[in-house]
Structure formats: structure tokens, C-alpha cells
Scaffold this active site. Structure first.
Site, short mmCIF file in Angstrom:
data_model
loop_
_atom_site.label_atom_id
_atom_site.label_comp_id
_atom_site.label_asym_id
_atom_site.label_seq_id
_atom_site.Cartn_x
_atom_site.Cartn_y
_atom_site.Cartn_z
N ARG A 214 -6.58 10.30 -1.57
CA ARG A 214 -6.35 11.71 -1.27
C ARG A 214 -5.27 12.25 -2.19
O ARG A 214 -4.36 11.52 -2.60
CB ARG A 214 -5.90 11.88 0.19
CG ARG A 214 -7.00 11.65 1.20
CD ARG A 214 -7.99 12.82 1.22
NE ARG A 214 -9.05 12.62 2.21
CZ ARG A 214 -10.28 12.18 1.94
NH1 ARG A 214 -10.62 11.87 0.70
NH2 ARG A 214 -11.18 12.06 2.89
N HIS A 262 -13.52 15.83 -7.07
CA HIS A 262 -13.77 15.15 -5.78
C HIS A 262 -15.25 14.78 -5.64
O HIS A 262 -15.91 15.13 -4.65
CB HIS A 262 -13.30 16.01 -4.60
CG HIS A 262 -13.04 15.20 -3.36
ND1 HIS A 262 -12.06 15.51 -2.43
CD2 HIS A 262 -13.64 14.07 -2.87
CE1 HIS A 262 -12.08 14.62 -1.46
NE2 HIS A 262 -13.03 13.74 -1.70
P1 NDP Z 1 -11.12 1.86 5.43
O1 NDP Z 1 -10.49 2.41 6.65
O2 NDP Z 1 -12.33 1.00 5.55
O3 NDP Z 1 -10.05 1.01 4.60
C1 NDP Z 1 -8.72 1.43 4.42
C2 NDP Z 1 -7.94 0.33 3.73
O4 NDP Z 1 -6.62 0.82 3.47
C3 NDP Z 1 -7.79 -0.92 4.60
O5 NDP Z 1 -7.86 -2.07 3.80
C4 NDP Z 1 -6.37 -0.77 5.18
O6 NDP Z 1 -5.74 -1.99 5.48
C5 NDP Z 1 -5.68 -0.10 4.01
N1 NDP Z 1 -4.47 0.60 4.45
C6 NDP Z 1 -4.37 1.60 5.35
N2 NDP Z 1 -3.08 1.96 5.51
C7 NDP Z 1 -2.35 1.15 4.70
C8 NDP Z 1 -0.97 1.01 4.44
N3 NDP Z 1 -0.06 1.79 5.04
N4 NDP Z 1 -0.58 0.07 3.56
C9 NDP Z 1 -1.48 -0.74 2.96
N5 NDP Z 1 -2.82 -0.66 3.16
C10 NDP Z 1 -3.25 0.28 4.03
O7 NDP Z 1 -11.43 3.12 4.48
P2 NDP Z 1 -12.58 3.31 3.40
O8 NDP Z 1 -12.55 2.17 2.45
O9 NDP Z 1 -13.87 3.62 4.08
O10 NDP Z 1 -12.09 4.66 2.69
C11 NDP Z 1 -10.82 4.72 2.07
C12 NDP Z 1 -10.50 6.15 1.67
O11 NDP Z 1 -11.24 6.53 0.53
C13 NDP Z 1 -10.82 7.24 2.67
O12 NDP Z 1 -9.89 7.31 3.74
C14 NDP Z 1 -10.76 8.48 1.80
O13 NDP Z 1 -9.43 8.94 1.73
C15 NDP Z 1 -11.18 7.94 0.42
N6 NDP Z 1 -12.51 8.44 0.01
C16 NDP Z 1 -12.62 9.21 -1.12
C17 NDP Z 1 -13.84 9.68 -1.56
C18 NDP Z 1 -13.96 10.45 -2.83
O14 NDP Z 1 -15.04 10.96 -3.14
N7 NDP Z 1 -12.88 10.57 -3.61
C19 NDP Z 1 -15.08 9.37 -0.83
C20 NDP Z 1 -14.87 8.53 0.32
C21 NDP Z 1 -13.63 8.10 0.72
P3 NDP Z 1 -6.32 -2.97 6.65
O15 NDP Z 1 -7.57 -3.59 6.04
O16 NDP Z 1 -5.26 -3.98 6.84
O17 NDP Z 1 -6.62 -2.10 7.83
#
Ligand code: NDP
Length: 299
Positions: A214, A262
Site C-alpha cells: 500500500r 495499481h
Molecule cells: P496475507 O494476509 O495472506 O499475508 C500478509 C503477510 O504479511 C503475512 O505473511 C504476514 O505475516 C505478514 N505481515 C503482516 N503484518 C506484518 C508485520 N507487522 N510484520 C511482518 N510481517 C507482517 O496477504 P496477501 O498476501 O493476500 O496480500 C498482501 C497485500 O498485498 C494486501 O494486504 C494488499 O495490501 C496487497 N495487494 C496489492 C495488490 C496490487 O495490485 N498492488 C493486489 C492485491 C494485494 P504472518 O504470515 O506471520 O501472518
């Protein structure tokens, strides 16, 4: 959202689907399918049982201070993950193989060779090893890049040659090994501004940042300073605090920033219809929906 109608008609035919402009009686709404709903609107739906994001992220939904206490579900879909992996592999290759330079050279009809380095000499770190991050890690590894990942908690089940880091204590060690850093974190209070000077300073000099998370993950002034000082070599940015990115924003003209609008990945409409139907059915049966967001974690 009208683009969703054919998919809902095919895969959720029993639903009475209404667009935002013609919602009718709000008491009749069981599920809201949304990306950035007007603040306060969902709270006026007394029978609401499901808030279904059309995307992987839910931050635009949970930003509503009046959000009702109803399960929020996000999209997890193999086609969306494949689309993200394609974008991330392109972004990494574009920089590491100097492709953006060849586009400029070709426009000038200039035959300018750049060093050709094997992917195995380049380390790509993925911040956020979730549904999308893991798919990207595997795709980059298949090309031959040296891949690492950082998550909130410990991870298992990935190939042993993907180096795994987790938590704040291991963040510096993770960043030190990223010639390219790919941000695939969700946007939460913990990750707000996480791509700041402290992060850039820990990367190897000249590193490439790919932000597909984001826009608000990035501290913009710190990013511009890091690029201007050479601490960062290049940034490929797909998401922004304000979208569309304003025409006078310095990113547009910066020689070492590539802006994409995006588009890194999109959720197929059929997947949204299918998952909305399945999630609502589970909730009506009194079960938890498969991809409900954990309110405590915020993603
Ligand atoms: P998930 O919820 O499956 O994965 C999120 C990951 O981030 C997990 O591994 C989680 O750790 C990690 N994480 C969360 N908070 C922290 C933190 N504070 N410190 C370290 N690691 C952290 O999300 P997705 O993979 O499905 O999507 C990720 C993001 O991609 C979305 O939220 C969105 O913002 C972005 N996105 C962008 C798009 C675009 O077109 N640009 C399209 C789709 C998504 P843990 O495994 O330990 O929970």
C-alpha cells in the site's frame, strides 16, 4: 461494480444483487461486496452478515470508524496470486537486467549493452509471506533468484533455500540481504510507514524497492531522499497514498522511479462471486468463513 453482475448472475444466481446507486431498503442487505464503501453506509444495514472485500486487502474497509461488528472477508485466489507473481518477476527482472534502460535506448536507436548478471547473483527479499508473497517467492526462486522472506510470525513448509525471517528482531538481518525488497505487507497500524529511512538505510547500497503493498507503507520524503543519495538505486511503485497519483507528484518525473497505476494484480469477478456465496453460506450456517480477517491482527 457493475462489472461483477454477469459473474454473480452465473455463480450466485439466487442472490438479489443491487448496485450502490440503487440499494433500496438497507434492512434487506445480507452481504456487502465492496472495496472502499462510503463511511457509515455499512452501519446502516441492520441485517448485514458479511462484508466481502473484492481484493486481498481490507484496509479501505476497516478505515471506516463506524464499521459494524460483522465478519470481514478478503479475497484469496490463485489467479490473483499468479498475476502478482508475474508483476513482481517483471519488476525484479526489469531492474536487474536493465530492461527499462533498453526501452530508452531503443527509442534513440542506440545499441547499448549493460552487464548481464545471472539471477543467482541477485537477492530478492519479500516482506509479507502471505498468500501473495509465497507465490511470488516460489516464482522468483524458479527463475533462479536467491529469495528470502519476512513475516510477522515463523513460517514453515517453504523450500529450504528460501531464507526465512520473522518479527521485528529479525527485520534488520532480513533487510541486509535484499538487493531487491518487495513489499507485500497488508496495511495495518504496525506497517504504516514501515518503508522509511530506517528501512532504506539497512538495505545494501543501491537496492531496488518494489512496493505492491500500500502507498502508506512508504514515507515519501524518506524514499526520495534515499533515491537522491544513491542509498536506493531504483523504485517500482504500484500503490500510492493518493490514487490516482496526482499529476504534479514528484514520483512521475523522478529518473529512478517507475510508476504503475495499481495494476499489479486484480481479482477475477468469478472468484469474487464464488467466494461471496461460499462465505455467506458458511456464516448463515453459523460457521466461520474461510478467509475472514482476524480483527486483532487487522489483516
Ligand atoms: P496475507 O494476509 O495472506 O499475508 C500478509 C503477510 O504479511 C503475512 O505473511 C504476514 O505475516 C505478514 N505481515 C503482516 N503484518 C506484518 C508485520 N507487522 N510484520 C511482518 N510481517 C507482517 O496477504 P496477501 O498476501 O493476500 O496480500 C498482501 C497485500 O498485498 C494486501 O494486504 C494488499 O495490501 C496487497 N495487494 C496489492 C495488490 C496490487 O495490485 N498492488 C493486489 C492485491 C494485494 P504472518 O504470515 O506471520 O501472518
Amino acid at each position: 461494480m457493475a462489472y461483477l453482475l454477469p459473474a454473480f448472475a452465473e455463480l450466485f444466481p439466487e442472490a438479489d444483487v443491487r448496485l450502490q446507486a440503487a440499494l433500496g431498503d438497507l434492512q434487506e442487505i445480507d452481504a456487502a461486496v465492496c472495496w472502499m464503501p462510503p463511511r457509515g453506509l455499512l452501519a446502516r444495514m441492520p441485517e448485514l452478515k458479511l462484508i466481502q472485500s473484492i481484493a486481498a486487502g481490507i484496509d479501505h474497509i476497516t478505515a471506516d470508524p463506524g464499521l459494524p461488528a460483522v465478519p470481514v472477508c478478503r479475497m484469496v485466489d490463485p489467479d490473483m496470486a499468479a498475476g502478482m507473481a508475474a508483476y513482481v518477476c517483471w519488476a525484479v527482472t526489469n531492474r536487474q537486467r536493465h530492461m527499462y534502460g533498453y526501452v530508452a535506448s531503443a527509442a534513440e536507436r542506440q545499441w547499448r549493452e549493460q552487464p548481464v548478471e545471472a539471477p543467482g547473483a541477485h537477492r530478492v527479499g519479500i516482506a509479507g509471506l502471505g498468500a501473495l508473497g509465497v507465490r511470488c517467492a516460489l516464482a522468483l526462486r524458479a527463475i533462479g533468484y536467491r529469495v528470502s522472506g519476512w513475516s510477522r510470525g515463523p513460517k514453515s513448509g517453504l523450500p529450504a533455500d528460501i531464507a526465512l525471517f520473522h518479527g521485528d528482531a529479525q527485520r534488520a538481518a532480513f533487510l541486509a540481504g535484499c538487493d531487491t525488497l518487495v513489499c507485500l505487507l497488508p496495511y495495518t497500524p504496525e506497517t504504516h510507514g514501515i518503508l522509511d529511512a530506517g528501512c532504506y538505510d539497512r538495505l545494501p547500497r543501491g537496492a531496488h524497492l518494489v512496493n505492491v503493498g500500500r502507498g502508506a507503507h512508504v514515507v515519501e520524503a524518506d524514499l526520495l531522499r534515499a533515491l537522491d543519495s544513491g542509498q536506493l538505486g531504483y523504485a517500482t511503485l504500484d500503490t500510492f497514498t493518493e490514487e490516482p497519483l496526482p499529476a504534479d507528484h514528484p514520483y512521475w518525473t523522478h529518473p529512478r522511479i517507475l510508476v504503475t497505476p495499481h495494476i499489479a494484480s486484480r481479482t477475477p469477478a468469478r472468484a469474487i462471486a464464488r467466494q461471496t456465496r461460499a462465505n455467506l453460506a458458511q456464516i448463515i450456517l453459523g460457521n466461520a468463513a474461510a478467509v475472514a480477517v482476524d480483527p486483532a491482527k487487522g489483516y
